[in-house]
Design a protein around this motif. Structure first.
Motif, mmCIF file in Angstrom:
data_model
loop_
_atom_site.group_PDB
_atom_site.id
_atom_site.type_symbol
_atom_site.label_atom_id
_atom_site.label_comp_id
_atom_site.label_asym_id
_atom_site.label_seq_id
_atom_site.Cartn_x
_atom_site.Cartn_y
_atom_site.Cartn_z
ATOM 1 N N GLY A 40 6.442 -0.852 1.643
ATOM 2 C CA GLY A 40 5.033 -0.313 2.141
ATOM 3 C C GLY A 40 4.668 0.827 1.575
ATOM 4 O O GLY A 40 3.479 1.568 2.032
ATOM 5 N N TYR A 41 5.121 1.376 0.412
ATOM 6 C CA TYR A 41 4.517 2.434 -0.411
ATOM 7 C C TYR A 41 3.867 2.067 -1.631
ATOM 8 O O TYR A 41 4.466 1.183 -2.409
ATOM 9 C CB TYR A 41 5.832 3.333 -0.941
ATOM 10 C CG TYR A 41 6.410 3.911 0.059
ATOM 11 C CD1 TYR A 41 6.057 5.054 0.836
ATOM 12 C CD2 TYR A 41 7.781 3.392 0.663
ATOM 13 C CE1 TYR A 41 6.665 5.667 1.875
ATOM 14 C CE2 TYR A 41 8.512 4.233 1.615
ATOM 15 C CZ TYR A 41 7.897 5.133 2.433
ATOM 16 O OH TYR A 41 8.993 5.533 3.568
ATOM 17 N N THR A 136 1.839 -13.513 -2.318
ATOM 18 C CA THR A 136 3.193 -13.118 -1.746
ATOM 19 C C THR A 136 3.299 -11.719 -1.855
ATOM 20 O O THR A 136 2.963 -10.964 -2.927
ATOM 21 C CB THR A 136 3.971 -13.592 -2.895
ATOM 22 O OG1 THR A 136 4.030 -15.189 -2.816
ATOM 23 C CG2 THR A 136 5.612 -13.574 -2.367
ATOM 24 N N GLY A 137 3.709 -11.175 -0.709
ATOM 25 C CA GLY A 137 3.993 -9.604 -0.719
ATOM 26 C C GLY A 137 2.890 -8.764 -0.475
ATOM 27 O O GLY A 137 3.080 -7.647 -0.310
ATOM 28 N N CYS A 138 1.653 -9.385 -0.237
ATOM 29 C CA CYS A 138 0.574 -8.671 -0.030
ATOM 30 C C CYS A 138 -0.649 -9.242 0.899
ATOM 31 O O CYS A 138 -1.181 -10.209 0.302
ATOM 32 C CB CYS A 138 -0.153 -7.946 -1.446
ATOM 33 S SG CYS A 138 -1.419 -6.920 -1.318
ATOM 34 N N LEU A 142 -7.066 -5.449 -1.524
ATOM 35 C CA LEU A 142 -8.341 -5.138 -2.135
ATOM 36 C C LEU A 142 -7.957 -4.753 -3.563
ATOM 37 O O LEU A 142 -7.104 -3.942 -3.753
ATOM 38 C CB LEU A 142 -8.748 -3.881 -1.351
ATOM 39 C CG LEU A 142 -10.170 -3.061 -2.051
ATOM 40 C CD1 LEU A 142 -11.300 -4.073 -1.645
ATOM 41 C CD2 LEU A 142 -10.285 -1.761 -1.346
ATOM 42 N N GLU A 143 -8.519 -5.468 -4.465
ATOM 43 C CA GLU A 143 -8.148 -5.495 -5.839
ATOM 44 C C GLU A 143 -9.125 -4.312 -6.575
ATOM 45 O O GLU A 143 -10.297 -4.309 -6.326
ATOM 46 C CB GLU A 143 -8.386 -6.638 -6.645
ATOM 47 C CG GLU A 143 -7.373 -7.792 -6.193
ATOM 48 C CD GLU A 143 -7.509 -8.966 -6.822
ATOM 49 O OE1 GLU A 143 -7.685 -9.135 -8.077
ATOM 50 O OE2 GLU A 143 -7.025 -10.196 -6.273
ATOM 51 N N LEU A 144 -8.338 -3.763 -7.548
ATOM 52 C CA LEU A 144 -9.190 -2.495 -8.100
ATOM 53 C C LEU A 144 -9.215 -3.044 -9.786
ATOM 54 O O LEU A 144 -8.372 -3.496 -10.279
ATOM 55 C CB LEU A 144 -8.461 -1.073 -8.098
ATOM 56 C CG LEU A 144 -7.988 -0.760 -6.468
ATOM 57 C CD1 LEU A 144 -7.287 0.599 -6.368
ATOM 58 C CD2 LEU A 144 -9.486 -0.507 -5.878
ATOM 59 N N ALA A 153 -3.568 -4.407 -6.780
ATOM 60 C CA ALA A 153 -3.924 -4.657 -5.288
ATOM 61 C C ALA A 153 -3.578 -3.407 -4.583
ATOM 62 O O ALA A 153 -2.429 -2.911 -4.555
ATOM 63 C CB ALA A 153 -3.667 -5.958 -5.228
ATOM 64 N N ILE A 154 -4.303 -3.116 -3.495
ATOM 65 C CA ILE A 154 -3.950 -2.289 -2.425
ATOM 66 C C ILE A 154 -3.796 -3.312 -1.203
ATOM 67 O O ILE A 154 -4.763 -3.935 -0.978
ATOM 68 C CB ILE A 154 -4.974 -1.132 -2.242
ATOM 69 C CG1 ILE A 154 -5.245 -0.187 -3.391
ATOM 70 C CG2 ILE A 154 -4.518 -0.312 -0.852
ATOM 71 C CD1 ILE A 154 -6.152 0.772 -2.935
#
Length: 190
Positions: A40-41, A136-138, A142-144, A153-154
């Motif tokens: 989660g970080y 997977t995992g996200c 929101l892609e930067l 991705a955030i």
């Protein structure tokens, strides 16, 4: 035993160098960022830091590549493969070593600095895609722009915020960090 008199005993790479090499690869290939992301970080390196040509990254990368090259060459003395296979292994070892060392300086070093000596900071980023699908995992990413794949991705961004931004929009990411990067905990529009 008597057959070994006068013969050189071939010793494989020792345990300590194998462990150190494994740890170096573990740190360098980005496992800590993906592990932290799964917990989660979310760490985002600074665009300004990534844009700088860093001499330390080059030096550590070449030194790490040289070390990997030496380790592989040392273990390949008794290897009976073709010349092309040996050359490919040696080149691959150097490239892997270089990328590992460079990654530690460019990404993992600043991440550790942010963990240990970070303070509240805001960094600016540009949105690449606000309508991306979960992967997977996200969830709800929101892609930067201008970030490497592992950091692009955030995750867990609210649908309302995603609708309010589009490709090319500037956002401010705040959290604990340094000028080199930030552990994101909130987003806002400038």
């Amino acid at each position: 035993m008597a057959d070994l008199v006068g013969e050189e005993v071939k010793r494989p790479l020792g345990t300590i160098p194998r462990v150190l090499t494994t740890v170096w690869i573990f740190l360098g290939l980005g496992l800590p960022p993906s592990l932290l992301k799964s917990l989660g970080y979310q760490y985002l390196p600074s665009i300004e830091w990534l844009a700088r040509p860093t001499v330390p990254a080059l030096v550590v990368g070449v030194a790490s590549g040289g070390l990997f090259l030496w380790l592989v060459h040392r273990d390949m003395r008794g290897f009976r493969g073709r010349g092309k296979t040996k050359a490919l292994c040696i080149l691959g070892a150097f490239v892997l070593g270089y990328l590992t060392g460079r990654h530690i300086v460019v990404f993992n070093g600043p991440m550790i600095l942010a963990l240990i000596g970070g303070h509240r900071i805001e960094l600016s980023y540009t949105v690449a895609d606000a309508d991306g699908d979960s992967f997977t995992g996200c969830r709800i990413p929101l892609e930067l722009e201008a970030l490497p794949l592992a950091y692009r991705a955030i995750c867990g961004v609210s649908e309302d915020f995603r609708r309010s931004v589009g490709p090319g929009a500037r956002i401010i990411v705040s959290g604990r960090g340094t000028d080199f990067g930030v552990f994101a905990d909130s987003l806002r529009r400038p």
